[in-house]
Scaffold this motif. Structure first.
Motif, PDB file in Angstrom:
ATOM      1  N   SER A   1      37.198 -18.623  28.132  1.00 27.25           N
ATOM      2  CA  SER A   1      37.475 -18.239  26.747  1.00 27.25           C
ATOM      3  C   SER A   1      36.286 -18.462  25.826  1.00 27.25           C
ATOM      4  O   SER A   1      36.263 -17.957  24.716  1.00 27.25           O
ATOM      5  N   VAL A   2      35.289 -19.209  26.268  1.00 27.69           N
ATOM      6  CA  VAL A   2      34.058 -19.391  25.493  1.00 27.69           C
ATOM      7  C   VAL A   2      32.979 -18.444  25.998  1.00 27.69           C
ATOM      8  O   VAL A   2      32.347 -17.715  25.226  1.00 27.69           O
ATOM      9  N   VAL A   3      32.780 -18.417  27.314  1.00 26.36           N
ATOM     10  CA  VAL A   3      31.677 -17.669  27.910  1.00 26.36           C
ATOM     11  C   VAL A   3      31.865 -16.164  27.743  1.00 26.36           C
ATOM     12  O   VAL A   3      30.946 -15.455  27.299  1.00 26.36           O
ATOM     13  N   TYR A   4      33.042 -15.650  28.094  1.00 28.85           N
ATOM     14  CA  TYR A   4      33.252 -14.199  28.121  1.00 28.85           C
ATOM     15  C   TYR A   4      33.075 -13.533  26.759  1.00 28.85           C
ATOM     16  O   TYR A   4      32.335 -12.549  26.647  1.00 28.85           O
ATOM     17  N   PRO A   5      33.738 -14.037  25.693  1.00 29.46           N
ATOM     18  CA  PRO A   5      33.546 -13.352  24.411  1.00 29.46           C
ATOM     19  C   PRO A   5      32.116 -13.410  23.899  1.00 29.46           C
ATOM     20  O   PRO A   5      31.636 -12.456  23.289  1.00 29.46           O
ATOM     21  N   LEU A   6      31.428 -14.509  24.140  1.00 28.98           N
ATOM     22  CA  LEU A   6      30.034 -14.591  23.711  1.00 28.98           C
ATOM     23  C   LEU A   6      29.159 -13.615  24.485  1.00 28.98           C
ATOM     24  O   LEU A   6      28.328 -12.917  23.903  1.00 28.98           O
ATOM     25  N   ALA A   7      29.342 -13.548  25.790  1.00 28.18           N
ATOM     26  CA  ALA A   7      28.533 -12.650  26.618  1.00 28.18           C
ATOM     27  C   ALA A   7      28.759 -11.203  26.210  1.00 28.18           C
ATOM     28  O   ALA A   7      27.800 -10.438  26.029  1.00 28.18           O
ATOM     29  N   ARG A   8      30.018 -10.829  26.060  1.00 32.51           N
ATOM     30  CA  ARG A   8      30.340  -9.438  25.733  1.00 32.51           C
ATOM     31  C   ARG A   8      30.060  -9.086  24.279  1.00 32.51           C
ATOM     32  O   ARG A   8      29.667  -7.962  23.966  1.00 32.51           O
ATOM     33  N   GLY A   9      30.262 -10.031  23.371  1.00 36.56           N
ATOM     34  CA  GLY A   9      30.045  -9.743  21.958  1.00 36.56           C
ATOM     35  C   GLY A   9      28.582  -9.771  21.541  1.00 36.56           C
ATOM     36  O   GLY A   9      28.160  -9.013  20.677  1.00 36.56           O
ATOM     37  N   ALA A  10      27.802 -10.637  22.179  1.00 37.89           N
ATOM     38  CA  ALA A  10      26.389 -10.769  21.790  1.00 37.89           C
ATOM     39  C   ALA A  10      25.502  -9.714  22.450  1.00 37.89           C
ATOM     40  O   ALA A  10      24.460  -9.346  21.897  1.00 37.89           O
ATOM     41  N   ALA A  11      25.891  -9.212  23.621  1.00 44.17           N
ATOM     42  CA  ALA A  11      25.034  -8.273  24.353  1.00 44.17           C
ATOM     43  C   ALA A  11      24.650  -7.032  23.538  1.00 44.17           C
ATOM     44  O   ALA A  11      23.461  -6.686  23.484  1.00 44.17           O
ATOM     45  N   PRO A  12      25.587  -6.332  22.889  1.00 47.06           N
ATOM     46  CA  PRO A  12      25.172  -5.142  22.127  1.00 47.06           C
ATOM     47  C   PRO A  12      24.208  -5.474  20.987  1.00 47.06           C
ATOM     48  O   PRO A  12      23.290  -4.695  20.696  1.00 47.06           O
ATOM     49  N   VAL A  13      24.405  -6.618  20.365  1.00 43.23           N
ATOM     50  CA  VAL A  13      23.504  -7.021  19.280  1.00 43.23           C
ATOM     51  C   VAL A  13      22.104  -7.279  19.835  1.00 43.23           C
ATOM     52  O   VAL A  13      21.095  -6.857  19.256  1.00 43.23           O
TER      53      VAL A  13
END
Length: 192
Positions: A4-16
């Motif tokens: 719940s910490v790793v996945y949203p950060l990985a997916r949310g930060a990648a496009p930026v």
């Protein structure tokens, strides 16, 4: 490291990171609409998935490291398809890693165990994976990398929707706001 910490950060930060890498490293141009759309998608994905426990430095670091990997291969793929069509590029870029992986697994398993794992579901999953990434390559051939990366990450919204309808999970105001941000971000990308 909680998912719940790793996945949203990985997916949310990648496009930026793809947007920043494209502009800073490669000298690509971007519009304010594109930049705003990518940031909306990234923020929306973080809200849809939620952050889980606060203060998990290891999880945050790991999530951001994965985001850097996603951003790097997206930018490399964007440059790579300028030298070949989407499907030939994908075939060429996956051939050696696939052989290395198959060789590694074959060295650890018996031939009988490998044959037992090879069935219609395995073949279908392989074809579906190849087809899905071929579509990403086709999108990268036609559009800037940052919007393609942002739209790819909207699968998190689909997963949250399925969790609510199929698994009867709770979808609170944060997830609904995240879904609205993702939809708005994708709309901005379409208009930009």
């Amino acid at each position: 490291m909680p998912l719940s910490v790793v996945y949203p950060l990985a997916r949310g930060a990648a496009p930026v990171l793809v947007l920043l890498g494209g502009v800073i490293v490669l000298g690509n141009s971007s519009s304010w609409g594109q930049a705003t759309g990518v940031v909306f998608v990234g923020m929306g994905i973080l809200l849809v998935r939620g952050f889980g426990r606060a203060g998990d430095v290891g999880g945050v670091s790991f999530g951001l490291a994965i985001a850097c990997c996603i951003a790097t291969y997206t930018i490399v793929d964007k440059r790579g398809i300028t030298h070949a069509g989407p499907i030939p590029y994908l075939e060429l870029s996956m051939f050696l890693p696939a052989l290395a992986y198959a060789g590694s697994i074959a060295s650890r398993k018996t031939p009988a165990a490998l044959r037992a794992e090879l069935g219609p579901a395995t073949v279908a999953a392989g074809i579906a994976t190849f087809g899905a990434y071929a579509l990403v390559m086709a999108a990268l051939a036609r559009a800037s990398a940052a919007p393609v990366a942002a739209v790819r990450e909207t699968s998190v919204v689909i997963a949250a929707g399925l969790a609510a309808t199929v698994l009867h999970g709770r979808v609170g105001p944060g997830r609904l706001a995240g879904t609205a941000l993702v939809a708005g971000g994708v709309a901005l990308l379409r208009l930009a």
